[in-house]
Write a protein that holds these residues in place. Structure first.
Motif, PDB file in Angstrom:
ATOM      1  N   LEU A   1       0.663  -1.377  -0.067  1.00 19.00           N
ATOM      2  CA  LEU A   1       0.188   0.135  -0.150  1.00 19.00           C
ATOM      3  C   LEU A   1       0.828   1.212  -0.006  1.00 19.00           C
ATOM      4  O   LEU A   1       0.504   2.088  -0.634  1.00 19.00           O
ATOM      5  N   ILE A   2       1.737   1.320   0.827  1.00 22.56           N
ATOM      6  CA  ILE A   2       2.874   2.309   0.919  1.00 22.56           C
ATOM      7  C   ILE A   2       3.410   2.555  -0.329  1.00 22.56           C
ATOM      8  O   ILE A   2       3.612   3.803  -1.304  1.00 22.56           O
ATOM      9  N   THR A   3       4.021   1.790  -1.114  1.00 23.55           N
ATOM     10  CA  THR A   3       4.508   1.664  -2.450  1.00 23.55           C
ATOM     11  C   THR A   3       3.644   2.165  -3.457  1.00 23.55           C
ATOM     12  O   THR A   3       3.957   3.018  -4.280  1.00 23.55           O
ATOM     13  N   ALA A   4       2.216   1.763  -3.434  1.00 26.97           N
ATOM     14  CA  ALA A   4       1.108   2.351  -4.422  1.00 26.97           C
ATOM     15  C   ALA A   4       0.895   3.489  -4.156  1.00 26.97           C
ATOM     16  O   ALA A   4       1.050   4.491  -5.213  1.00 26.97           O
ATOM     17  N   VAL A   5       0.993   3.952  -2.758  1.00 26.71           N
ATOM     18  CA  VAL A   5       0.568   5.483  -2.603  1.00 26.71           C
ATOM     19  C   VAL A   5       1.766   6.314  -3.425  1.00 26.71           C
ATOM     20  O   VAL A   5       1.667   7.552  -3.795  1.00 26.71           O
ATOM     21  N   ALA A   6       3.175   5.875  -2.799  1.00 24.97           N
ATOM     22  CA  ALA A   6       4.202   6.611  -3.388  1.00 24.97           C
ATOM     23  C   ALA A   6       4.280   6.543  -5.189  1.00 24.97           C
ATOM     24  O   ALA A   6       4.831   7.633  -5.436  1.00 24.97           O
ATOM     25  N   ILE A   7       4.033   5.574  -5.704  1.00 29.71           N
ATOM     26  CA  ILE A   7       4.101   5.700  -7.038  1.00 29.71           C
ATOM     27  C   ILE A   7       2.965   6.653  -7.664  1.00 29.71           C
ATOM     28  O   ILE A   7       3.266   7.490  -8.492  1.00 29.71           O
ATOM     29  N   ALA A   8       1.916   6.569  -6.991  1.00 24.53           N
ATOM     30  CA  ALA A   8       0.731   7.630  -7.414  1.00 24.53           C
ATOM     31  C   ALA A   8       1.306   9.184  -7.216  1.00 24.53           C
ATOM     32  O   ALA A   8       0.725   9.867  -7.931  1.00 24.53           O
ATOM     33  N   ARG A   9       2.182   9.608  -6.165  1.00 23.27           N
ATOM     34  CA  ARG A   9       2.345  10.553  -5.809  1.00 23.27           C
ATOM     35  C   ARG A   9       3.572  11.345  -6.473  1.00 23.27           C
ATOM     36  O   ARG A   9       3.911  12.409  -6.494  1.00 23.27           O
ATOM     37  N   LEU A  10       4.418  10.375  -6.850  1.00 28.87           N
ATOM     38  CA  LEU A  10       5.681  10.735  -7.836  1.00 28.87           C
ATOM     39  C   LEU A  10       5.480  11.651  -8.801  1.00 28.87           C
ATOM     40  O   LEU A  10       4.501  11.254  -9.596  1.00 28.87           O
ATOM     41  N   ARG A  11       6.269  12.519  -9.127  1.00 26.39           N
ATOM     42  CA  ARG A  11       6.657  13.230 -10.262  1.00 26.39           C
ATOM     43  C   ARG A  11       7.697  12.942 -11.184  1.00 26.39           C
ATOM     44  O   ARG A  11       7.662  13.079 -12.485  1.00 26.39           O
ATOM     45  N   ASP A  12       8.821  12.339 -10.588  1.00 23.26           N
ATOM     46  CA  ASP A  12       9.882  11.769 -11.273  1.00 23.26           C
ATOM     47  C   ASP A  12       9.443  10.308 -11.769  1.00 23.26           C
ATOM     48  O   ASP A  12       9.157   9.323 -11.198  1.00 23.26           O
ATOM     49  N   LEU A  13       9.591  10.181 -13.207  1.00 28.97           N
ATOM     50  CA  LEU A  13       8.901   8.982 -13.929  1.00 28.97           C
ATOM     51  C   LEU A  13      10.146   7.897 -13.737  1.00 28.97           C
ATOM     52  O   LEU A  13       9.767   6.880 -13.572  1.00 28.97           O
ATOM     53  N   PHE A  14      11.433   8.144 -13.497  1.00 26.97           N
ATOM     54  CA  PHE A  14      12.504   6.970 -13.235  1.00 26.97           C
ATOM     55  C   PHE A  14      12.138   6.331 -12.092  1.00 26.97           C
ATOM     56  O   PHE A  14      12.108   5.332 -11.901  1.00 26.97           O
ATOM     57  N   ALA A  15      11.836   7.346 -11.096  1.00 23.69           N
ATOM     58  CA  ALA A  15      11.696   6.727  -9.532  1.00 23.69           C
ATOM     59  C   ALA A  15      10.326   6.013  -9.516  1.00 23.69           C
ATOM     60  O   ALA A  15      10.022   4.827  -8.921  1.00 23.69           O
ATOM     61  N   ALA A  16       9.357   6.281 -10.430  1.00 20.12           N
ATOM     62  CA  ALA A  16       7.946   5.653 -10.282  1.00 20.12           C
ATOM     63  C   ALA A  16       8.238   4.131 -11.142  1.00 20.12           C
ATOM     64  O   ALA A  16       7.693   3.373 -10.633  1.00 20.12           O
ATOM     65  N   ALA A  17       9.112   4.282 -12.085  1.00 16.83           N
ATOM     66  CA  ALA A  17       9.389   3.003 -12.757  1.00 16.83           C
ATOM     67  C   ALA A  17      10.030   1.911 -11.918  1.00 16.83           C
ATOM     68  O   ALA A  17       9.778   0.745 -11.918  1.00 16.83           O
TER      69      ALA A  17
END
Length: 141
Positions: free
Chosen positions: A46-62
């Protein structure tokens, strides 16, 4: 519970037959440990999913999507779905992450800020509520 952990619990149950008072406490502690570990993995998901949704840096999201796939593979292993876990680890963490990174090499690395729209959020909440209400009518298995 995975097959290894189940066999371990059965072994401990047979080993502790001579000590009848020890076996139920030991088995309940082991089952409790696996449930706590599953819950911990789910919280990390859940924490990872929220972090992915909130990130603007696409490399970090990937990179976080690869982590999400590995965490879900670990949760599948704990739920004794090793074949699904292997597929999730190979496809989700391996191939998808490589494809996302390849796509990012051809585009920009940061997302442009956009105004927040409420309609998609409301649609998702209503769909989730409808799915939850639909599961209440399911028979007990």
């Amino acid at each position: 519970m995975s097959s290894f952990s189940f066999c371990f619990v059965v072994f401990l149950a047979f080993f502790a037959v001579s000590r009848v008072s020890l076996a139920p406490r030991l088995i309940s502690r082991l089952v409790s440990f696996f449930l706590r570990f599953s819950l911990l993995l789910f919280v990390f998901l859940l924490i990872t999913a929220v972090a992915i949704a909130r990130l603007r840096d696409l490399f970090a999201a990937a990179m976080l999507t690869g982590m999400f796939s590995l965490l879900s593979a670990g949760l599948f292993v704990l739920n004794d779905a090793v074949d699904v876990a292997f597929t999730e680890a190979a496809v989700g963490a391996g191939v998808s992450t490589v494809l996302l990174l390849g796509t990012l090499s051809l585009t920009v690395s940061a997302e442009r800020p956009r105004p927040t729209r409420m309609l998609p959020f409301v649609v998702v909440l209503l769909t989730g509520a409808a799915l939850f209400v639909g599961t209440l009518d399911m028979p007990a298995y």
